[in-house]
Design a protein around this motif. Structure first.
Motif, PDB file in Angstrom:
ATOM      1  N   LEU A  66      90.846  68.227 -21.795  1.00 25.20           N
ATOM      2  CA  LEU A  66      90.333  69.490 -21.288  1.00 25.20           C
ATOM      3  C   LEU A  66      90.847  69.728 -19.872  1.00 25.20           C
ATOM      4  O   LEU A  66      91.093  68.776 -19.121  1.00 25.20           O
ATOM      5  N   ALA A  67      90.963  70.994 -19.506  1.00 24.89           N
ATOM      6  CA  ALA A  67      91.314  71.370 -18.136  1.00 24.89           C
ATOM      7  C   ALA A  67      90.280  72.371 -17.632  1.00 24.89           C
ATOM      8  O   ALA A  67      89.802  73.213 -18.399  1.00 24.89           O
ATOM      9  N   THR A  68      89.936  72.272 -16.356  1.00 20.28           N
ATOM     10  CA  THR A  68      88.964  73.213 -15.813  1.00 20.28           C
ATOM     11  C   THR A  68      89.525  74.629 -15.777  1.00 20.28           C
ATOM     12  O   THR A  68      88.778  75.598 -15.904  1.00 20.28           O
ATOM     13  N   HIS A  69      90.854  74.766 -15.616  1.00 20.73           N
ATOM     14  CA  HIS A  69      91.492  76.087 -15.556  1.00 20.73           C
ATOM     15  C   HIS A  69      92.998  75.914 -15.725  1.00 20.73           C
ATOM     16  O   HIS A  69      93.514  74.808 -15.551  1.00 20.73           O
ATOM     17  N   PRO A  70      93.720  76.994 -16.059  1.00 21.61           N
ATOM     18  CA  PRO A  70      95.141  76.859 -16.359  1.00 21.61           C
ATOM     19  C   PRO A  70      96.086  77.198 -15.203  1.00 21.61           C
ATOM     20  O   PRO A  70      97.304  77.113 -15.385  1.00 21.61           O
ATOM     21  N   ASP A  71      95.582  77.564 -14.036  1.00 25.11           N
ATOM     22  CA  ASP A  71      96.437  78.034 -12.941  1.00 25.11           C
ATOM     23  C   ASP A  71      97.517  77.009 -12.578  1.00 25.11           C
ATOM     24  O   ASP A  71      97.220  75.841 -12.336  1.00 25.11           O
ATOM     25  N   ILE A  72      98.755  77.470 -12.484  1.00 25.62           N
ATOM     26  CA  ILE A  72      99.879  76.597 -12.157  1.00 25.62           C
ATOM     27  C   ILE A  72      99.930  76.339 -10.651  1.00 25.62           C
ATOM     28  O   ILE A  72     100.153  75.213 -10.211  1.00 25.62           O
ATOM     29  N   ASN A  73      99.750  77.384  -9.867  1.00 26.60           N
ATOM     30  CA  ASN A  73      99.795  77.267  -8.409  1.00 26.60           C
ATOM     31  C   ASN A  73      98.542  77.860  -7.778  1.00 26.60           C
ATOM     32  O   ASN A  73      97.917  78.762  -8.349  1.00 26.60           O
ATOM     33  N   THR A 118      98.215  79.989  -0.885  1.00 27.02           N
ATOM     34  CA  THR A 118      97.790  79.695   0.482  1.00 27.02           C
ATOM     35  C   THR A 118      98.506  80.675   1.402  1.00 27.02           C
ATOM     36  O   THR A 118      99.416  81.392   0.978  1.00 27.02           O
ATOM     37  N   GLU A 119      98.106  80.693   2.680  1.00 27.95           N
ATOM     38  CA  GLU A 119      98.757  81.604   3.625  1.00 27.95           C
ATOM     39  C   GLU A 119     100.213  81.220   3.851  1.00 27.95           C
ATOM     40  O   GLU A 119     101.034  82.053   4.217  1.00 27.95           O
ATOM     41  N   ALA A 120     100.548  79.946   3.642  1.00 27.77           N
ATOM     42  CA  ALA A 120     101.924  79.493   3.826  1.00 27.77           C
ATOM     43  C   ALA A 120     102.705  79.664   2.529  1.00 27.77           C
ATOM     44  O   ALA A 120     103.371  80.667   2.311  1.00 27.77           O
ATOM     45  N   GLU A 121     102.581  78.697   1.635  1.00 26.29           N
ATOM     46  CA  GLU A 121     103.277  78.721   0.350  1.00 26.29           C
ATOM     47  C   GLU A 121     102.311  78.315  -0.750  1.00 26.29           C
ATOM     48  O   GLU A 121     101.318  77.629  -0.497  1.00 26.29           O
ATOM     49  N   PRO A 122     102.591  78.702  -2.009  1.00 28.92           N
ATOM     50  CA  PRO A 122     101.758  78.227  -3.120  1.00 28.92           C
ATOM     51  C   PRO A 122     101.840  76.704  -3.226  1.00 28.92           C
ATOM     52  O   PRO A 122     102.869  76.103  -2.918  1.00 28.92           O
ATOM     53  N   ILE A 123     100.739  76.089  -3.664  1.00 29.06           N
ATOM     54  CA  ILE A 123     100.709  74.638  -3.856  1.00 29.06           C
ATOM     55  C   ILE A 123     100.319  74.330  -5.304  1.00 29.06           C
ATOM     56  O   ILE A 123      99.649  75.132  -5.950  1.00 29.06           O
ATOM     57  N   PRO A 124     100.765  73.173  -5.849  1.00 34.00           N
ATOM     58  CA  PRO A 124     100.484  72.853  -7.254  1.00 34.00           C
ATOM     59  C   PRO A 124      98.994  72.830  -7.559  1.00 34.00           C
ATOM     60  O   PRO A 124      98.208  72.249  -6.810  1.00 34.00           O
ATOM     61  N   ASP A 125      98.620  73.468  -8.649  1.00 34.71           N
ATOM     62  CA  ASP A 125      97.217  73.566  -9.064  1.00 34.71           C
ATOM     63  C   ASP A 125      97.032  72.766 -10.357  1.00 34.71           C
ATOM     64  O   ASP A 125      97.909  72.020 -10.796  1.00 34.71           O
ATOM     65  N   CYS A 126      95.883  72.968 -10.983  1.00 27.51           N
ATOM     66  CA  CYS A 126      95.502  72.213 -12.178  1.00 27.51           C
ATOM     67  C   CYS A 126      96.555  72.305 -13.278  1.00 27.51           C
ATOM     68  O   CYS A 126      96.887  71.300 -13.919  1.00 27.51           O
ATOM     69  N   GLY A 127      97.081  73.500 -13.513  1.00 24.74           N
ATOM     70  CA  GLY A 127      98.055  73.678 -14.582  1.00 24.74           C
ATOM     71  C   GLY A 127      99.322  72.870 -14.375  1.00 24.74           C
ATOM     72  O   GLY A 127      99.947  72.416 -15.340  1.00 24.74           O
TER      73      GLY A 127
END
Length: 263
Positions: free
Chosen positions: A150-157, A160-169
């Protein structure tokens, strides 16, 4: 504009995303506070829902209040809440190996969900800034031995105010590449999220709008589940992404502030 106004008149509850919709980093986005104030004055309800499980719900309460939007715990739902609810109602008593930050682990423990570092019934992955290779390896081993994924959510990134950072996906993608297994993702846009919001609010989904900056989570959560999906262009989605997407919002606005005059 008349179509947008008619749509807005149908909505009794606005479920607002946070990152890229209400704020970006520590900066409140222009017009967000005005929209929230106007919606409440016009008799609409506002609920904040984030897929980001790197903070506890009370941390979001404190953050919004600090930004000038006073809220209580009852105004906040997260993908972590959906996951806890799902585990308690659909997998009661099942043991869990959790890849998640301490705040998420604490919420699982407070809900009575048994966490284990031995062979679990389920591996649950969240947005985990504390992730180590050892825990990633262990999760893959457990899944190969038959644990449910199971995953809490599918978001890849995560924006942030700087750059996107790796997320759960992104973490799940690494596990999938290793094991060949894909998780059942909760949070937005899963039907479990809409069902929980519907139950939580007591309103039919036809009167509920999911508002956010992402097509495949925020917008899809509404349009794929019988609710309303509204896109704001203050976060991840670019005009090019919108034109090429298979997800069609019910309405698109430059920002939350642009929605306020139509209430």
């Amino acid at each position: 504009m008349d179509q947008k106004k008619a749509l807005m008149e149908r909505i009794r509850l606005f479920v607002l995303d946070l990152d890229g919709t209400v704020y970006l980093g520590d900066r409140l986005l222009p017009g967000a506070a005005d929209f929230i104030t106007t919606a409440k004055k016009k008799g609409r309800r506002v609920l904040f829902f984030t897929n980001n499980t790197s903070r506890s719900p009370m941390e979001y309460v404190e953050r919004l209040t600090r930004m000038g939007i006073p809220v209580t715990r009852g105004d906040i739902l997260t993908a972590g809440d959906v996951t806890v609810h799902h585990l308690k109602t659909c997998r009661p008593g099942k043991s869990v190996c959790l890849l998640g930050v301490p705040a998420l682990r604490q919420s699982f423990l407070e809900a009575g969900i048994p966490l284990t570092e031995a062979q679990p019934d389920l591996v649950v992955v969240g947005f985990d800034k504390t992730l180590t290779y050892e825990r990633l390896e262990r999760a893959c081993t457990y899944l190969r031995r038959g644990a449910e994924f199971l995953a809490t959510h599918p978001d890849i990134n995560c924006p942030t105010e700087a750059e996107p950072i790796p997320d759960c996906g992104a973490i799940c993608a690494a596990i999938t590449a290793s094991t060949g297994l894909t998780p059942h993702a909760l949070g937005k846009p899963a039907p479990e999220t809409v069902a929980l919001v519907e139950s939580f609010s007591g309103l039919p989904r036809e009167a509920i709008a999911f508002v956010g900056d992402r097509l495949y989570t925020d917008v899809a959560c509404g349009t794929k589940n019988g609710a309303i999906g509204i896109l704001v262009m203050t976060g991840e989605t670019t005009p090019e992404m919108l034109s090429e997407s298979s997800f069609t919002p019910d309405a698109v606005f430059p920002s939350l502030g642009a929605m306020a005059p139509l209430l």
